[in-house]
Design a protein around this motif. Sequence first.
Motif, PDB file in Angstrom:
ATOM      1  N   GLY A  18     -16.618   1.167  56.086  1.00  0.00           N
ATOM      2  CA  GLY A  18     -15.670   1.871  56.934  1.00  0.00           C
ATOM      3  C   GLY A  18     -15.804   1.488  58.398  1.00  0.00           C
ATOM      4  O   GLY A  18     -14.805   1.318  59.107  1.00  0.00           O
ATOM      5  N   PRO A  27     -11.995   4.758  55.082  1.00  0.00           N
ATOM      6  CA  PRO A  27     -12.581   5.206  56.344  1.00  0.00           C
ATOM      7  C   PRO A  27     -14.098   5.339  56.216  1.00  0.00           C
ATOM      8  O   PRO A  27     -14.633   5.321  55.091  1.00  0.00           O
ATOM      9  CB  PRO A  27     -11.933   6.572  56.566  1.00  0.00           C
ATOM     10  CG  PRO A  27     -11.664   7.064  55.187  1.00  0.00           C
ATOM     11  CD  PRO A  27     -11.343   5.849  54.358  1.00  0.00           C
ATOM     12  N   ALA A  31     -16.621  10.145  58.513  1.00  0.00           N
ATOM     13  CA  ALA A  31     -15.301  10.721  58.795  1.00  0.00           C
ATOM     14  C   ALA A  31     -14.776  11.504  57.603  1.00  0.00           C
ATOM     15  O   ALA A  31     -14.093  12.528  57.760  1.00  0.00           O
ATOM     16  CB  ALA A  31     -14.324   9.607  59.168  1.00  0.00           C
ATOM     17  N   VAL A  32     -15.104  11.043  56.405  1.00  0.00           N
ATOM     18  CA  VAL A  32     -14.694  11.763  55.192  1.00  0.00           C
ATOM     19  C   VAL A  32     -15.390  13.121  55.117  1.00  0.00           C
ATOM     20  O   VAL A  32     -14.766  14.131  54.769  1.00  0.00           O
ATOM     21  CB  VAL A  32     -15.017  10.915  53.944  1.00  0.00           C
ATOM     22  CG1 VAL A  32     -14.778  11.720  52.669  1.00  0.00           C
ATOM     23  CG2 VAL A  32     -14.174   9.651  53.937  1.00  0.00           C
ATOM     24  N   ALA A  35     -13.747  15.472  57.506  1.00  0.00           N
ATOM     25  CA  ALA A  35     -12.475  15.941  56.959  1.00  0.00           C
ATOM     26  C   ALA A  35     -12.698  16.980  55.869  1.00  0.00           C
ATOM     27  O   ALA A  35     -11.948  17.962  55.761  1.00  0.00           O
ATOM     28  CB  ALA A  35     -11.684  14.762  56.407  1.00  0.00           C
ATOM     29  N   GLU A 222      -8.833   9.967  55.458  1.00  0.00           N
ATOM     30  CA  GLU A 222     -10.056  10.775  55.534  1.00  0.00           C
ATOM     31  C   GLU A 222      -9.933  12.018  54.675  1.00  0.00           C
ATOM     32  O   GLU A 222     -10.835  12.352  53.891  1.00  0.00           O
ATOM     33  CB  GLU A 222     -10.360  11.175  56.984  1.00  0.00           C
ATOM     34  CG  GLU A 222     -10.805  10.032  57.874  1.00  0.00           C
ATOM     35  CD  GLU A 222      -9.621   9.278  58.451  1.00  0.00           C
ATOM     36  OE1 GLU A 222      -8.465   9.621  58.105  1.00  0.00           O
ATOM     37  OE2 GLU A 222      -9.851   8.356  59.248  1.00  0.00           O
ATOM     38  N   GLU A 223      -8.785  12.720  54.788  1.00  0.00           N
ATOM     39  CA  GLU A 223      -8.563  13.926  53.990  1.00  0.00           C
ATOM     40  C   GLU A 223      -8.420  13.589  52.508  1.00  0.00           C
ATOM     41  O   GLU A 223      -8.902  14.321  51.639  1.00  0.00           O
ATOM     42  CB  GLU A 223      -7.314  14.673  54.482  1.00  0.00           C
ATOM     43  CG  GLU A 223      -7.476  15.376  55.808  1.00  0.00           C
ATOM     44  CD  GLU A 223      -7.386  14.422  56.992  1.00  0.00           C
ATOM     45  OE1 GLU A 223      -7.124  13.222  56.769  1.00  0.00           O
ATOM     46  OE2 GLU A 223      -7.582  14.880  58.128  1.00  0.00           O
ATOM     47  N   TRP A 225      -9.796  11.019  50.792  1.00  0.00           N
ATOM     48  CA  TRP A 225     -11.096  10.727  50.193  1.00  0.00           C
ATOM     49  C   TRP A 225     -11.997  11.958  50.186  1.00  0.00           C
ATOM     50  O   TRP A 225     -12.834  12.112  49.286  1.00  0.00           O
ATOM     51  CB  TRP A 225     -11.766   9.577  50.933  1.00  0.00           C
ATOM     52  CG  TRP A 225     -11.177   8.246  50.616  1.00  0.00           C
ATOM     53  CD1 TRP A 225     -10.424   7.458  51.435  1.00  0.00           C
ATOM     54  CD2 TRP A 225     -11.265   7.555  49.372  1.00  0.00           C
ATOM     55  NE1 TRP A 225     -10.037   6.320  50.781  1.00  0.00           N
ATOM     56  CE2 TRP A 225     -10.546   6.344  49.517  1.00  0.00           C
ATOM     57  CE3 TRP A 225     -11.876   7.828  48.158  1.00  0.00           C
ATOM     58  CZ2 TRP A 225     -10.432   5.426  48.482  1.00  0.00           C
ATOM     59  CZ3 TRP A 225     -11.771   6.919  47.130  1.00  0.00           C
ATOM     60  CH2 TRP A 225     -11.059   5.734  47.289  1.00  0.00           C
TER      61      TRP A 225
END
Length: 256
Positions: A18, A27, A31-32, A35, A222-223, A225
Amino acid sequence: MKTLLSLVVWFVLWEIAGRLKLSTIVPPFSAVIEAAIEIAPTEKFGKAAIEIVPTDKFRNAAIISLRSFGLGMGLALAVGIPLGVAMARVKGVGRLLGMWVNIFVSAPISALVPILMAVVGIGETTVVVTVFLFAVFVITLDTQVGITHADRSLVEMARSFGARRDQLYSKVLLLSALPEILAGVRLGAIRGVKGVVIGQLLVAIIGVGELFELYSNHFLMEEFWALVVIVFLFAFAVSEAIAALERRVEYYAASR
């Protein structure tokens, strides 16, 4: 420990991929996680205590998905276990249904999901039926195998002591086949989670399926995953809970 170490390695590789921006749809793992904290239940600090407050959209999606999963799995257990027993104990039933059960265990059930729209309509009922179809056949097959390979000496001993038919099934056959039945339930539960997502995506865009559709259409990777990770964690938790019960049953069966 090995599983945890393997996950850590994969998450590190995910983070590196990422950060290097090798793909726009992958990403960084950090970051995942951020999110996931935003869309999943978060902690709200109050004067008295910490309150868990989920976002409204995630809460509604989770309620719908869990309800569909629970109803579908309940129906799969109520149909699959008795049907597996009947196939093992009644030769005619086994010959009649054995081929179809084996076909549907290996068949791509997702290909049949759109047909359900014409049969039961669009809505939560479709998702429940989808979960049922994904889970019931593997439960039936494993129950049949367990009953078929039940200890014959226990059956003969029960009969020699005058056990009634209901006692033979409830106290001998089902208990002897319980490890195989639980294995089928565990596999059925994993397939049931898949059925929830596929049913909600293909036929009735509600619950978790609605969120997947929303995030993918707006390219919120992000959201997207984060939701994938949450669904995987739920499936893993259900599988491990049933596996723990399965190991306990096998332990007591071995020491009996």
